[in-house]
Design a protein around this motif. Structure first.
Motif, PDB file in Angstrom:
ATOM      1  N   UNK A   1       0.842  -1.202   0.000  1.00 37.66           N
ATOM      2  CA  UNK A   1       0.000   0.000   0.000  1.00 37.66           C
ATOM      3  C   UNK A   1       0.874   1.247   0.000  1.00 37.66           C
ATOM      4  N   UNK A   2       1.937   1.241   0.824  1.00 37.92           N
ATOM      5  CA  UNK A   2       2.783   2.424   0.940  1.00 37.92           C
ATOM      6  C   UNK A   2       3.542   2.713  -0.358  1.00 37.92           C
ATOM      7  N   UNK A   3       3.821   1.660  -1.160  1.00 36.82           N
ATOM      8  CA  UNK A   3       4.497   1.875  -2.445  1.00 36.82           C
ATOM      9  C   UNK A   3       3.506   2.100  -3.585  1.00 36.82           C
TER      10      UNK A   3
ATOM     11  N   UNK B   1      11.076   4.414   5.307  1.00 35.82           N
ATOM     12  CA  UNK B   1      10.439   4.614   4.015  1.00 35.82           C
ATOM     13  C   UNK B   1      10.715   3.405   3.127  1.00 35.82           C
ATOM     14  N   UNK B   2       9.667   2.881   2.486  1.00 33.03           N
ATOM     15  CA  UNK B   2       9.775   1.643   1.721  1.00 33.03           C
ATOM     16  C   UNK B   2       9.586   1.911   0.225  1.00 33.03           C
TER      17      UNK B   2
ATOM     18  N   UNK C   1       9.642  -5.861  -1.725  1.00 32.25           N
ATOM     19  CA  UNK C   1       9.874  -7.251  -2.150  1.00 32.25           C
ATOM     20  C   UNK C   1      10.820  -7.955  -1.180  1.00 32.25           C
ATOM     21  N   UNK C   2      11.892  -7.273  -0.789  1.00 31.43           N
ATOM     22  CA  UNK C   2      12.884  -7.862   0.120  1.00 31.43           C
ATOM     23  C   UNK C   2      12.266  -8.181   1.478  1.00 31.43           C
TER      24      UNK C   2
ATOM     25  N   UNK D   1      15.730  -1.283   6.041  1.00 36.08           N
ATOM     26  CA  UNK D   1      16.168   0.073   6.349  1.00 36.08           C
ATOM     27  C   UNK D   1      17.661   0.153   6.622  1.00 36.08           C
ATOM     28  N   UNK D   2      18.210  -0.897   7.241  1.00 34.82           N
ATOM     29  CA  UNK D   2      19.632  -0.898   7.598  1.00 34.82           C
ATOM     30  C   UNK D   2      20.545  -0.952   6.379  1.00 34.82           C
TER      31      UNK D   2
END
Length: 336
Positions: free
Chosen positions: A33-35, A253-254, A260-261, A294-295
């Motif tokens: 949804x966020x993407x 933030x994605x 996918x990852x 994120x890392x």
């Protein structure tokens, strides 16, 4: 024997599965949804479909077997099961209301164990003798291990994808990863349904055994998995937008690649633990995977303040659910 209490337990168990669906819907659709790969409505329908499809493919219910053995048979009563379910539903609704991605799985486990321990105390027995410590210790260990495994796998998958696609055109890569997110989110929804619906199956199996409707070693009646997968799918269709916001954008933030990852890593972790009958948290696993993604950018890409608050919610879920169940069990002893 079918009793009014058994009917109430079956209804509450399916209600819990429903709340599990909308509480944990964020796990498999937050990133998609966020993407903006799918709209919220499309995403919940997509996730719900794969939550239910598990019914046709998974027949070996190892996670359900584990849940059914958390409380020792001698201390299981209908009041214990009822108190555990009420406590689990209560904590699920509280955490959903505040948008906290806590574990529905650990809520149910904590409630069931807490009611069993309270019953043992009333019976004059050692409190810890009420629970099977082998299963409890395994579950506690995976509170740490599941998100860590998800984090590591997500980190490795992201680095591998970035290396493979380093020469690809950004616009082309993004278009392909948006398509791949449909596959990865479907895999995560499938894993979520197979893992989480089984926990209620275990509770219902124990309820039927305690009511002397089935005997030890009997096969699980087919209506139990059908009802549980249906309830969790319907719950997923109901959304859970508060938690979706937290999981999909507030931790880090994605992008489609990262979505996918994270989804692939979480799904692989859930498939792995399911094979060994370990009832891990889909929420914990997915959150760990998102942090791992994120890392790969930098430490500051992860909102550590929010992440630490989420970890605290993980830590308190089992004991608070157990305490709620203990209070409810005490009330049920007087009322019923």
């Amino acid at each position: 024997m079918i009793t009014p209490v058994l009917i109430v337990i079956v209804c509450l168990a399916l209600i819990f599965d429903y709340t599990n669906g909308f509480h944990d819907a964020a796990n498999s659709i937050a990133t998609i949804v966020s993407t903006k790969v799918l709209t919220p409505f499309q995403a919940v329908m997509w996730a719900a479909a794969f939550n239910f499809l598990v019914y046709f493919f998974v027949k070996d219910h190892k996670v359900a077997n584990t849940i059914s053995k958390i409380v020792q048979e001698h201390f299981v009563t209908m009041n214990v099961i009822l108190a555990g379910l009420i406590a689990a539903i209560t904590w699920n609704l509280i955490t959903w209301w505040f948008g906290i991605p806590s574990s529905s799985s650990h809520t149910l486990i904590g409630g069931f164990a807490g009611a069993g321990i309270t019953n043992a105390i009333y019976m004059g027995s050692n409190a810890l003798s009420a629970v099977n410590m082998h299963y409890i210790l395994t579950i506690l260990a995976y509170i740490v291990l599941a998100p860590f495994i998800g984090l590591v796998v997500a980190y490795m998958v992201t680095i591998l994808i970035l290396h493979i696609c380093k020469n690809a055109r950004p616009s082309t890569a993004e278009r392909w990863f948006k398509r791949l997110q449909l596959v990865s989110s479907a895999a995560l929804s499938f894993a979520h349904g197979g893992n989480d619906a089984q926990k209620v199956m275990g509770i219902l199996y124990v309820a039927l055994f305690t009511s002397h409707i089935i005997k030890a070693g009997d096969a699980m009646p087919n209506w139990i998995p059908l009802a549980c997968y249906s309830a969790i799918a319907l719950g997923t269709m109901s959304g859970g937008w508060r938690i979706i916001k937290t999981m999909g954008s507030r931790i880090t933030k994605i992008t489609p690649l990262e979505g996918v990852s994270a989804e692939t890593a979480a799904a692989l972790t859930l498939f792995f633990t399911q094979q060994f009958g370990i009832p891990v948290s889909t929420t914990h696993t997915t959150t760990g995977a998102i942090v791992g993604v994120g890392l790969t950018k930098r430490l500051s890409a992860v909102r550590w303040g929010l992440t630490i608050n989420i970890i605290w919610a993980w830590i308190i879920t089992i004991p608070i659910s157990a305490l709620i169940a203990a209070g409810i069990f005490a009330i049920l002893r007087v009322v019923l």
